[in-house]
Design a protein around this motif. Sequence first.
Motif, mmCIF file in Angstrom:
data_model
loop_
_atom_site.group_PDB
_atom_site.id
_atom_site.type_symbol
_atom_site.label_atom_id
_atom_site.label_comp_id
_atom_site.label_asym_id
_atom_site.label_seq_id
_atom_site.Cartn_x
_atom_site.Cartn_y
_atom_site.Cartn_z
ATOM 1 N N UNK A 98 1.104 6.219 5.015
ATOM 2 C CA UNK A 98 0.068 6.173 3.981
ATOM 3 C C UNK A 98 0.446 5.199 2.869
ATOM 4 N N UNK A 99 1.720 5.221 2.462
ATOM 5 C CA UNK A 99 2.176 4.289 1.433
ATOM 6 C C UNK A 99 2.100 2.856 1.934
ATOM 7 N N UNK A 100 2.399 2.650 3.211
ATOM 8 C CA UNK A 100 2.313 1.309 3.771
ATOM 9 C C UNK A 100 0.898 0.777 3.757
ATOM 10 N N UNK A 101 -0.059 1.620 4.140
ATOM 11 C CA UNK A 101 -1.456 1.198 4.128
ATOM 12 C C UNK A 101 -1.911 0.897 2.702
ATOM 13 N N UNK A 102 -1.512 1.734 1.751
ATOM 14 C CA UNK A 102 -1.881 1.504 0.358
ATOM 15 C C UNK A 102 -1.314 0.185 -0.149
ATOM 16 N N UNK A 103 -0.072 -0.117 0.228
ATOM 17 C CA UNK A 103 0.541 -1.376 -0.196
ATOM 18 C C UNK A 103 -0.227 -2.569 0.357
ATOM 19 N N UNK A 104 -0.631 -2.471 1.619
ATOM 20 C CA UNK A 104 -1.370 -3.575 2.229
ATOM 21 C C UNK A 104 -2.741 -3.725 1.585
ATOM 22 N N UNK A 105 -3.432 -2.603 1.371
ATOM 23 C CA UNK A 105 -4.747 -2.668 0.734
ATOM 24 C C UNK A 105 -4.653 -3.320 -0.641
ATOM 25 N N UNK A 106 -3.621 -2.970 -1.389
ATOM 26 C CA UNK A 106 -3.468 -3.516 -2.739
ATOM 27 C C UNK A 106 -3.212 -5.013 -2.726
ATOM 28 N N UNK A 107 -2.700 -5.527 -1.610
ATOM 29 C CA UNK A 107 -2.399 -6.955 -1.529
ATOM 30 C C UNK A 107 -3.590 -7.780 -1.060
ATOM 31 N N UNK A 108 -4.676 -7.105 -0.648
ATOM 32 C CA UNK A 108 -5.833 -7.819 -0.113
ATOM 33 C C UNK A 108 -6.938 -7.894 -1.160
ATOM 34 N N UNK A 117 -14.828 -1.482 7.116
ATOM 35 C CA UNK A 117 -15.288 -0.633 8.215
ATOM 36 C C UNK A 117 -14.159 0.312 8.620
ATOM 37 N N UNK A 118 -14.460 1.609 8.675
ATOM 38 C CA UNK A 118 -13.521 2.625 9.148
ATOM 39 C C UNK A 118 -14.231 3.460 10.212
ATOM 40 N N UNK A 119 -13.508 4.382 10.834
ATOM 41 C CA UNK A 119 -14.127 5.289 11.800
ATOM 42 C C UNK A 119 -14.031 6.719 11.284
ATOM 43 N N UNK A 120 -14.801 7.611 11.915
ATOM 44 C CA UNK A 120 -14.749 9.014 11.503
ATOM 45 C C UNK A 120 -13.567 9.752 12.129
ATOM 46 N N UNK A 121 -12.643 9.006 12.742
ATOM 47 C CA UNK A 121 -11.392 9.578 13.248
ATOM 48 C C UNK A 121 -10.218 9.206 12.345
ATOM 49 N N UNK A 122 -10.499 8.591 11.214
ATOM 50 C CA UNK A 122 -9.438 8.066 10.353
ATOM 51 C C UNK A 122 -8.575 9.186 9.785
ATOM 52 N N UNK A 123 -7.306 8.879 9.601
ATOM 53 C CA UNK A 123 -6.390 9.805 8.945
ATOM 54 C C UNK A 123 -6.838 9.984 7.499
ATOM 55 N N UNK A 124 -6.844 11.224 7.013
ATOM 56 C CA UNK A 124 -7.426 11.532 5.716
ATOM 57 C C UNK A 124 -6.870 10.710 4.570
ATOM 58 N N UNK A 125 -5.536 10.607 4.475
ATOM 59 C CA UNK A 125 -4.929 9.871 3.364
ATOM 60 C C UNK A 125 -5.279 8.392 3.427
ATOM 61 N N UNK A 126 -5.380 7.852 4.638
ATOM 62 C CA UNK A 126 -5.735 6.443 4.794
ATOM 63 C C UNK A 126 -7.190 6.221 4.394
ATOM 64 N N UNK A 127 -8.064 7.116 4.820
ATOM 65 C CA UNK A 127 -9.480 6.998 4.465
ATOM 66 C C UNK A 127 -9.661 7.047 2.949
ATOM 67 N N UNK A 128 -8.939 7.941 2.288
ATOM 68 C CA UNK A 128 -9.041 8.026 0.827
ATOM 69 C C UNK A 128 -8.515 6.762 0.160
ATOM 70 N N UNK A 129 -7.429 6.195 0.702
ATOM 71 C CA UNK A 129 -6.884 4.961 0.137
ATOM 72 C C UNK A 129 -7.883 3.819 0.272
ATOM 73 N N UNK A 130 -8.556 3.747 1.421
ATOM 74 C CA UNK A 130 -9.570 2.708 1.629
ATOM 75 C C UNK A 130 -10.693 2.850 0.614
ATOM 76 N N UNK A 131 -11.143 4.067 0.405
ATOM 77 C CA UNK A 131 -12.268 4.292 -0.514
ATOM 78 C C UNK A 131 -11.873 4.011 -1.964
ATOM 79 N N UNK A 132 -10.641 4.324 -2.327
ATOM 80 C CA UNK A 132 -10.183 3.993 -3.680
ATOM 81 C C UNK A 132 -10.156 2.484 -3.876
#
Length: 244
Positions: A98-108, A117-132
């Motif tokens: 989850x921290x890795x995904x957040x770090x990547x999102x922050x760099x983009x 675009x996400x799917x409805x199978x997404x891991x909860x913490x990752x989905x929340x990070x994307x939405x933030x």
Amino acid sequence: MPQADLRPLAPNPVLRPDGLPALAGWSLDPAVRHLNHGSFGAVPSATRAWQQTLCDEAERDPVAWFRHLPARVAQARYAIADWLHAPREATALVPNASAGVTAVLSSLPLRACERIVVTDHAYGAVDMAVRRHAARAGAQVDTVHIPLAADAEQSAALIRAAVDAHDRTALVVVDHINSATARLMPVQQIAEDCRERADGDRVMGPADDAELPLSESDHRAFVRASSLSAFRTAGVPAVVCQYE
């Protein structure tokens, strides 16, 4: 005619190379059916023994331990990168997936006119990070419904249709192995579809286990964040590989 035996068959036991049951490699209580390896993966006994060896080494000479620690961490990072078929210079260690995904999102960088675009199978913490991340930029998040019965081709087609529905798709986030449903997503096909549609489209995929190294063709458009939960020990971080 004889009646068919419809009783469920017991699965073949998983054995180690030495012929012993796989469970013998762990210290798990045999009276407990331990199923939650995603959140609290038990550590193999051999791994814990090696961890204790390293702790003993650090206690014998803490000064020498910390003096050589950066080089040893780099060696571990290189070994993980090689196992994942990823460039060493594009591999970093982080606390967890989850921290890795957040770090990547922050760099983009993301603009208000773009979407993720996400799917409805997404891991909860990752989905929340994307939405933030999207909310901070005023961007949109589109969730693709992937039916449980969908095969790899159908899953890729649904995501491809979502990307094609908007010419401002900036990022596609797909779990390689879905946490909630244990589905293996066709990330290579998804990455290839994105590359065909627009130069610079990015596909990011967090995965719960690092048991499926990616092929070389995925490295240009796939970010892998793996918790290595099956072999996790205290203090061992996850892996993030970022490719343009």
